[in-house]
Design a protein around this motif. Structure first.
Motif, PDB file in Angstrom:
ATOM      1  N   ASP A 229      42.031 107.026  29.683  1.00 11.66           N
ATOM      2  CA  ASP A 229      40.745 107.037  28.997  1.00 11.66           C
ATOM      3  C   ASP A 229      39.610 107.400  29.942  1.00 11.66           C
ATOM      4  N   ALA A 230      39.677 106.931  31.193  1.00 14.37           N
ATOM      5  CA  ALA A 230      38.618 107.245  32.152  1.00 14.37           C
ATOM      6  C   ALA A 230      38.557 108.741  32.429  1.00 14.37           C
ATOM      7  N   VAL A 231      39.720 109.358  32.599  1.00 15.75           N
ATOM      8  CA  VAL A 231      39.755 110.801  32.817  1.00 15.75           C
ATOM      9  C   VAL A 231      39.208 111.541  31.605  1.00 15.75           C
TER      10      VAL A 231
ATOM     11  N   LEU B 186      32.837 106.480  31.333  1.00 18.80           N
ATOM     12  CA  LEU B 186      33.813 106.570  32.425  1.00 18.80           C
ATOM     13  C   LEU B 186      33.726 105.342  33.328  1.00 18.80           C
ATOM     14  N   LEU B 187      32.507 104.948  33.668  1.00 22.94           N
ATOM     15  CA  LEU B 187      32.321 103.763  34.495  1.00 22.94           C
ATOM     16  C   LEU B 187      32.852 102.518  33.793  1.00 22.94           C
ATOM     17  N   GLY B 188      32.558 102.402  32.509  1.00 19.62           N
ATOM     18  CA  GLY B 188      33.052 101.255  31.755  1.00 19.62           C
ATOM     19  C   GLY B 188      34.564 101.191  31.715  1.00 19.62           C
ATOM     20  N   ALA B 189      35.203 102.348  31.525  1.00 11.63           N
ATOM     21  CA  ALA B 189      36.667 102.385  31.489  1.00 11.63           C
ATOM     22  C   ALA B 189      37.263 102.007  32.839  1.00 11.63           C
ATOM     23  N   LEU B 190      36.672 102.515  33.924  1.00 11.59           N
ATOM     24  CA  LEU B 190      37.185 102.203  35.256  1.00 11.59           C
ATOM     25  C   LEU B 190      37.011 100.718  35.584  1.00 11.59           C
ATOM     26  N   LEU B 191      35.857 100.163  35.246  1.00  7.45           N
ATOM     27  CA  LEU B 191      35.625  98.746  35.518  1.00  7.45           C
ATOM     28  C   LEU B 191      36.548  97.871  34.688  1.00  7.45           C
TER      29      LEU B 191
END
Length: 438
Positions: free
Chosen positions: A145-147, A275-280
């Motif tokens: 999802d982040a990608v 993207l930041l939310g998915a990575l965190l």
């Protein structure tokens, strides 16, 4: 534990999907802008979005067993190639003076019909490729999802600038090229990967057997109160999101924010924060209640952009709101992906995927159509406030209905989790699920 060379197929799928989704972002901005430029009508822009979305639902409804029989690699490649040809035809016909409005609608319908199976095929590969690479499933789901979010951010930023500098026609040609590159990567990078191949020795095709395969997927979802609740909720919010992305935000940018560059900036900021939310979430999300994080994320990303856009005609307040909304949205799909991967056995994944994809997209065709008519008849502000109010009410569902407690790893009463991590409320195992997507 990873196998020798086992990480390469997962990396290939992530990269190819990123390239394909970058193209989708070009389409997301380029096609509505192209429609507004060539017709000047929000209603017609909404009709184009409707024509693009209806075939997505149709292909999702019937596509699960087809993906298993033909093979996930072949479906992904064929899907991207057809989309490339259809999208390239739009600017080429327009440049030759041959493009009519019905042709634009028809070509977008072709892209809708073939795009969903390709994205589904790539998504359902993730659990098997994660095992092959020795990557934990929640981390693989968050990475996927982040990608995707990063690709949407990049594509949106490029689209806004390129439309302003080169025109929507050029953006659509670049979009076609991204689909072609994605097809090439999957064709080469997944050669010989067992989970990407067709089912070994499938039963001879018959209409009754095909109906039975479809029925297995629908029965599984209908017997899972949580999956059914997720599908119903995301079905409504996807329709509202389609209204926002295909009509409301482009019209607002065109009339009040100075044009396509502002539109691209807003979508890019949303994508970057998502993207930041998915990575965190991938790094720290396991420490918190899934339902609480999911509800908070949806409350952030749902109604606020609609309300702020209705109350201001400047970019800065909406930019801040889109940043917060993107952060909330970034946590949603990893949660949905993990829940779906845990609950759906691998042998049912493609079939259940078709059902959930069709379900969450069922209202999407109406989103752009309804928004276009609301704007033309009642004005942009009224349309934004009305649809924002509906969005807010829908996002309260996880706090109201008990079935949503089943998002937690322990499962819900009546829907036990098996020792393999999948709940089995549905029928006996049989092949192929992409998680419901926002």
């Amino acid at each position: 534990m990873s196998t020798p060379g086992g990480r390469a197929p997962l990396a290939t799928v992530l990269a190819a999907n990123a390239i394909s989704i970058t193209g989708n972002s070009l389409t997301l901005i380029g096609v509505p802008w192209f429609a507004l430029d060539t017709t000047g009508s929000p209603g017609k822009a909404g009709l184009v979005a409707f024509c693009a979305a209806v075939p997505v639902v149709v292909s999702a409804i019937v596509g699960g067993p087809v993906i298993d029989r033909i093979g996930r690699r072949r479906i992904s490649v064929a899907s991207d190639l057809v989309c490339a040809v259809a999208l390239a035809a739009i600017p080429l016909l327009h440049g030759a003076g041959l493009l009519r409005f019905w042709m634009l609608c028809a070509l977008m319908a072709v892209t809708g019909l073939f795009h969903a199976p390709g994205e589904t095929a790539r998504s359902v590969l993730i659990p098997g490729l994660a095992r092959r690479a020795g990557t934990p499933l929640p981390r693989a789901a968050s990475l996927y999802d982040a990608v995707s979010r990063g690709a949407r951010m990049t594509g949106a930023a490029l689209a806004g600038v390129l439309i302003a500098v080169l025109g929507a026609d050029t953006v659509l040609l670049l979009d076609a090229a991204t689909f072609g590159l994605s097809a090439l990567m999957i064709l080469v990078g997944l050669r010989g990967v067992p989970s990407a191949a067709p089912l070994p020795d499938p039963a001879p095709f018959s209409l009754s057997g095909y109906r039975a395969e479809l029925r297995e997927g629908y029965t599984f979802v209908l017997r899972s109160r949580l999956l059914l609740g997720v599908v119903l909720m995301v079905m409504v919010t996807n329709g509202l999101s389609q209204a926002w992305s295909s009509v409301l935000l482009p019209v607002h940018a065109r009339e009040n924010l100075g044009g396509s560059a502002a539109l691209g900036l807003l979508v890019a900021v949303f994508g970057g924060c998502a993207l930041l939310g998915a990575l965190l979430y991938g790094a720290f999300g396991h420490r918190f209640s899934r339902r609480a994080v999911f509800t908070a994320g949806f409350l952030l990303c749902g109604a606020p952009p609609y309300v702020v856009a209705a109350l201001t005609d400047t970019t800065a307040p909406l930019l801040v709101t889109m940043a917060a909304s993107g952060f909330g949205a970034g946590m949603l799909n990893p949660i949905l992906a993990t829940v779906a991967y845990e609950r759906v056995p691998d042998e049912l994944r493609s079939r259940v995927s078709g059902v959930t994809t069709a379900g969450v997209l069922l209202a999407t065709p109406l989103g752009g159509l309804v928004a276009g008519q609301l704007v033309e008849r009642n004005g942009l502000v009224t349309a934004l406030l009305a649809l924002g109010a509906v969005y807010f009410l829908v996002t309260l569902a996880p706090m109201v209905f008990p079935a949503w407690r089943g998002m937690e790893p322990s499962g819900t009463k009546g829907e036990p989790v098996s020792s393999s991590g999948s709940s089995l409320p549905g029928p006996a195992p049989a092949p192929g699920a992409t998680p419901p997507r926002r």
